[in-house]
Write an enzyme that holds these catalytic residues in place. Structure first.
Site, PDB file in Angstrom:
ATOM      1  N   ASP A  22      -0.651   9.604  -9.151  1.00 40.78           N
ATOM      2  CA  ASP A  22      -0.369  10.093  -7.804  1.00 40.78           C
ATOM      3  C   ASP A  22       1.147  10.210  -7.680  1.00 40.78           C
ATOM      4  O   ASP A  22       1.839   9.199  -7.563  1.00 40.78           O
ATOM      5  CB  ASP A  22      -0.918   9.136  -6.748  1.00 40.78           C
ATOM      6  N   HIS A 137       4.749   1.262   8.565  1.00 45.44           N
ATOM      7  CA  HIS A 137       3.983   2.498   8.805  1.00 45.44           C
ATOM      8  C   HIS A 137       2.527   2.231   9.200  1.00 45.44           C
ATOM      9  O   HIS A 137       1.873   3.113   9.761  1.00 45.44           O
ATOM     10  CB  HIS A 137       3.981   3.386   7.549  1.00 45.44           C
TER      11      HIS A 137
END
Length: 481
Positions: A22, A137
């Protein structure tokens, strides 16, 4: 009286990693915490800190900021196969899961709470938690941006609940907007959240309109959410200091927090692939030192991002060395902030001017004096970059409005001249002035006068450069109508 600085770290938090390809997530690696800790050991910092044990957060503590449904979903990840983990990760944005990440996330929250408990109880003066995964986050029901549980948000809620704190300041100097923290507190006037972040007019992740300076909070929380968006890369030490001097510190002093939490992301340092900024690691020593006079020194620094292992480790060292009382290194080459940074700073001041007296004409002397210190004396002194700071206080012996301010002023000036500061006390006459010395080659004279008018008081600032000596003279005079 509290003494010493805490350091919290457990290598167990390095024991998860990305198990598939990724390109977005591959920068979040276990070495982020291990190289930071090793750098502290190499510089002899760990031995000078009180190292606290790490504990796991309880489910009740995690539920302070997260929903039961989300917690239950994350609790299933230790039993998942790689394929199931990949599918689970795709439900969220820019995050990956591992069989051990739930355990590490509980340790990250627990370490943060352990630090808060020790600082608020005054067992230590301040401290830093080297934790992973990061947290700012993550949202009530969603992982996001490498974050599983919102460490700092949980810490603020924990402090409010268990210690009856009414004013908590969260400073987020990570290069990404901590939208999870904003969402958690945007209606809460007891938590002041400040975030600077790369924004580039909403083209940079997380690409949210609510990351702009116009998002000031909601309802009773209006004015308690401060977003400072950076709309270009390559910002420097000067830009970061300008943000502190002209936005954060004036509001923070008016807010008068009982606890300071720092979401310390070092992707805002030079060399980081996410930030692309040019501020050097030494700037974090100064940012840390500028925050330390607040909340009677009760300050908890919690690691967030940082993906260049070299600048990350150096920045962590600079931060912890400031916490334990080492002088901040002198900064050279400071100039005015760039045009883009100044535009962002002015936009924030305009957006917040309805909520904070520090951005209005002031009606009382102490506040006006602090604004002169934060917005004029400190920027001037930092750009001058002295070799020595000499403060002379003359006091008639009577208590004045400024009596509590002298300690703050002295602390703020200690970031200058590599900490070489001398303060002298003289009685009977009530004035304060600083003499800042710096070697020069040419002998010449400059005289500079700036006046401030605050209702019934008159400030005069004189700067005289004569025979290698800079005189900054701040005189308090009664102004008669």
């Amino acid at each position: 009286m509290a003494s010493g600085s805490a350091l919290i770290f457990d290598e167990e938090m390095s024991r998860y990693k990305l198990l598939w390809k990724d390109p977005v997530c591959e920068i979040e690696v276990p070495e982020r915490v291990t190289v930071s800790y090793e750098a502290l050991k190499t510089h002899g910092v760990t031995q000078r800190c009180k190292q606290l044990p790490v504990r796991q957060a309880t489910e009740q503590e995690i539920l302070l900021a997260h929903s039961e449904e989300y917690l239950e979903a994350v609790k299933q990840t230790p039993k998942m196969s790689v394929e199931e983990l990949m599918a689970f990760s795709k439900q969220y944005s820019d995050v990956y899961f591992h069989q051990n990440i739930y355990h590490c996330a509980k340790l990250a929250v627990g370490a943060t709470l352990q630090l808060v408990d020790s600082v608020v109880k005054r067992e230590v003066r301040n401290g830093m938690a080297l934790v992973r995964p990061p947290g700012h986050h993550s949202q009530r029901s969603a992982a996001n941006g490498f974050c599983v549980f919102n460490n700092v948000a949980i810490a603020a809620l924990h402090a409010k609940k268990n210690y009856n704190l009414n004013r908590v300041l969260i400073v987020d100097w990570d290069i990404h907007h901590g939208q999870g923290v904003q969402y958690c507190f945007e209606e809460d006037p007891s938590v002041l959240y400040f975030s600077w972040h790369r924004y580039e007019n909403q083209t940079f992740w997380p690409n949210l309109p609510e990351s702009d300076y116009t998002s000031v909070g909601k309802g009773k929380g209006c004015g308690f959410n401060i977003n400072l968006p950076w709309n270009k890369v390559g910002l420097t030490n000067s830009d970061y200091l300008a943000a502190f001097f002209h936005v954060l510190l004036p509001i923070a002093y008016e807010f008068d927090p009982e606890l300071v939490l720092v979401s310390a992301g070092f992707d805002s340092a030079i060399g980081d692939p996410e930030g692309e900024m040019c501020a050097i690691p030494e700037i974090f020593a100064h940012l840390t030192q500028l925050l330390m006079p607040l909340a009677a020194g009760k300050m908890c620094v919690v690691l967030e991002g940082g993906y260049n292992l070299t600048s990350l480790a150096q920045s962590v060292c600079q931060t912890v060395q400031s916490l334990i009382g080492d002088p901040a290194p002198r900064l050279s080459g400071l100039t005015a902030a760039c045009e883009s940074a100044l535009e962002s700073i002015q936009n924030v001041r305009n957006a917040q001017s309805s909520y904070w007296s520090c951005f209005k004409h002031l009606g009382y002397f102490t506040a006006g004096f602090m604004q002169a210190v934060l917005s004029l004396i400190l920027p001037l002194a930092y750009e001058f970059n002295p070799c020595l700071v000499l403060g002379v206080v003359r006091d008639s012996g009577a208590k004045t409005h400024l009596t509590p301010v002298w300690g703050h002023l002295t602390s703020l000036l200690q970031g200058l001249a590599g900490g070489q500061t001398l303060t002298l006390l003289q009685v009977r006459v009530f004035t304060y002035f600083c003499i800042i010395l710096k070697p020069i080659q040419n002998i010449h004279l400059h005289f500079f006068l700036i006046s401030f008018y605050f209702k019934c008081f008159f400030f005069s600032l004189y700067v005289v450069h004569f025979k290698c000596i800079y005189f900054i003279f701040l005189n308090k005079c009664i102004y008669l109508f």
